[in-house]
Design an enzyme around this catalytic site. Sequence first.
Site, PDB file in Angstrom:
ATOM      1  N   LYS A  13       0.759  -1.391   0.196  1.00 51.76           N
ATOM      2  CA  LYS A  13      -0.032  -0.086   0.165  1.00 51.76           C
ATOM      3  C   LYS A  13       1.099   1.272  -0.101  1.00 51.76           C
ATOM      4  CE  LYS A  13      -4.293  -1.676   1.879  1.00 51.76           C
ATOM      5  NZ  LYS A  13      -5.239  -1.883   2.990  1.00 51.76           N
ATOM      6  N   ARG A  35      -3.363  -9.737   5.592  1.00 52.99           N
ATOM      7  CA  ARG A  35      -3.684  -9.872   4.046  1.00 52.99           C
ATOM      8  C   ARG A  35      -2.463  -9.470   2.968  1.00 52.99           C
ATOM      9  NH1 ARG A  35      -6.324  -6.673   0.136  1.00 52.99           N
ATOM     10  NH2 ARG A  35      -7.850  -7.574  -1.228  1.00 52.99           N
TER      11      ARG A  35
HETATM   12  N1  HH2 Z   1      -7.111  -3.594   1.411  1.00 53.77           N
HETATM   13  C1  HH2 Z   1      -7.668  -3.775   0.019  1.00 53.77           C
HETATM   14  C2  HH2 Z   1      -8.712  -4.517  -0.299  1.00 53.77           C
HETATM   15  N2  HH2 Z   1      -9.563  -5.202   0.495  1.00 53.77           N
HETATM   16  N3  HH2 Z   1      -9.876  -5.859   2.943  1.00 53.77           N
HETATM   17  C3  HH2 Z   1      -9.495  -5.865   4.150  1.00 53.77           C
HETATM   18  N4  HH2 Z   1     -10.043  -6.534   4.843  1.00 53.77           N
HETATM   19  N5  HH2 Z   1      -8.553  -5.158   4.503  1.00 53.77           N
HETATM   20  C4  HH2 Z   1      -7.722  -4.238   3.767  1.00 53.77           C
HETATM   21  O1  HH2 Z   1      -6.779  -3.671   4.255  1.00 53.77           O
HETATM   22  C5  HH2 Z   1      -7.992  -4.251   2.304  1.00 53.77           C
HETATM   23  C6  HH2 Z   1      -9.106  -5.255   1.714  1.00 53.77           C
HETATM   24  C7  HH2 Z   1      -6.892  -2.996  -1.069  1.00 53.77           C
HETATM   25  O2  HH2 Z   1      -5.732  -3.754  -1.538  1.00 53.77           O
HETATM   26  P1  HH2 Z   1      -6.022  -4.558  -2.693  1.00 53.77           P
HETATM   27  O3  HH2 Z   1      -6.916  -5.604  -3.049  1.00 53.77           O
HETATM   28  O4  HH2 Z   1      -4.614  -5.184  -3.236  1.00 53.77           O
HETATM   29  O5  HH2 Z   1      -6.187  -3.548  -4.044  1.00 53.77           O
HETATM   30  P2  HH2 Z   1      -7.483  -2.939  -4.786  1.00 53.77           P
HETATM   31  O6  HH2 Z   1      -8.497  -2.619  -3.897  1.00 53.77           O
HETATM   32  O7  HH2 Z   1      -7.143  -1.923  -5.659  1.00 53.77           O
HETATM   33  O8  HH2 Z   1      -8.113  -4.227  -5.512  1.00 53.77           O
END
Ligand code: HH2
Length: 256
Positions: free
Chosen positions: A204, A238
């Site tokens: 992030k 995660r």
């Molecule tokens: N962060 C993201 C998505 N889902 N769920 C939880 N519980 N906690 C988090 O910190 C979290 C989450 C964002 O990351 P990512 O899935 O890599 O990216 P994107 O939202 O662009 O798909």
Amino acid sequence: MLGIVNVTADSFSDGGRYFDPARAIEHGLAMREQGADLVDVGGESTRPGAEPVAVDEELRRVMPVVEALVKEGVAVSVDTLKPEVMRAAIDAGCAVVNDVNAFRAPGAVEAVANSKAGVIVMHMQGTPQTMQEDPRYADVVGEVASFLRDRARVLEEAGVAKERIALDPGFGFGKTLEHNKALFRALPVLASMGYPILAGVSRKGMIGALTGRPVGERAAGSVAAALLAVQNGASLVRVHDVRETVDAINVWVALR
Ligand code: HH2
């Protein structure tokens, strides 16, 4: 540990890589082999400024991946804020529903209450479209903790047993670097609320800010943060880089 599969074109770190269901499934299976306890499948990016995805499109993206991974015996969580997607994924055998919106959409609490699925309840200030514009708190730790406690209570009153609930402060979701740092240091306080805590910091912006690295070069910083999160009381992390994070935690456990 949750391994991340984003079946999206626009996710901030792996957007487009697993948009093809066959590649997403292959990646999910690989992460299981590397030691992921859950594979977290999402079809809508929640990065700052991301555009919302329609229900039909999200179902079309995630369901083939959820179904195939469940069939292979993988424990799957679905990363969604839509009750329709929650219900379809649960019907397909999904073990956990991960909602960055803390089950605030109409019908979301009901969608999980009538199931046996575990739930991950995350704090977010604002919406992904605007959340990073000017996040403000009088007391970030207190406000996040009380929001999470309230949402857990709503779920419990609807019939979700406490044992099914995990809480997540939502790093980067309506938070400045200072807010993220305060929440990270407060993980022991959040853990003392009596629910397992999930920390999601992988690749992030906060890792970028602390290392000066672009998104493709944040694995080492992310592994360090995941390890510190576990040391600070997080029960779940995660991550994108499952193998590296598993190695780091195993070395720590053996040598501490
Ligand atoms: N962060 C993201 C998505 N889902 N769920 C939880 N519980 N906690 C988090 O910190 C979290 C989450 C964002 O990351 P990512 O899935 O890599 O990216 P994107 O939202 O662009 O798909």
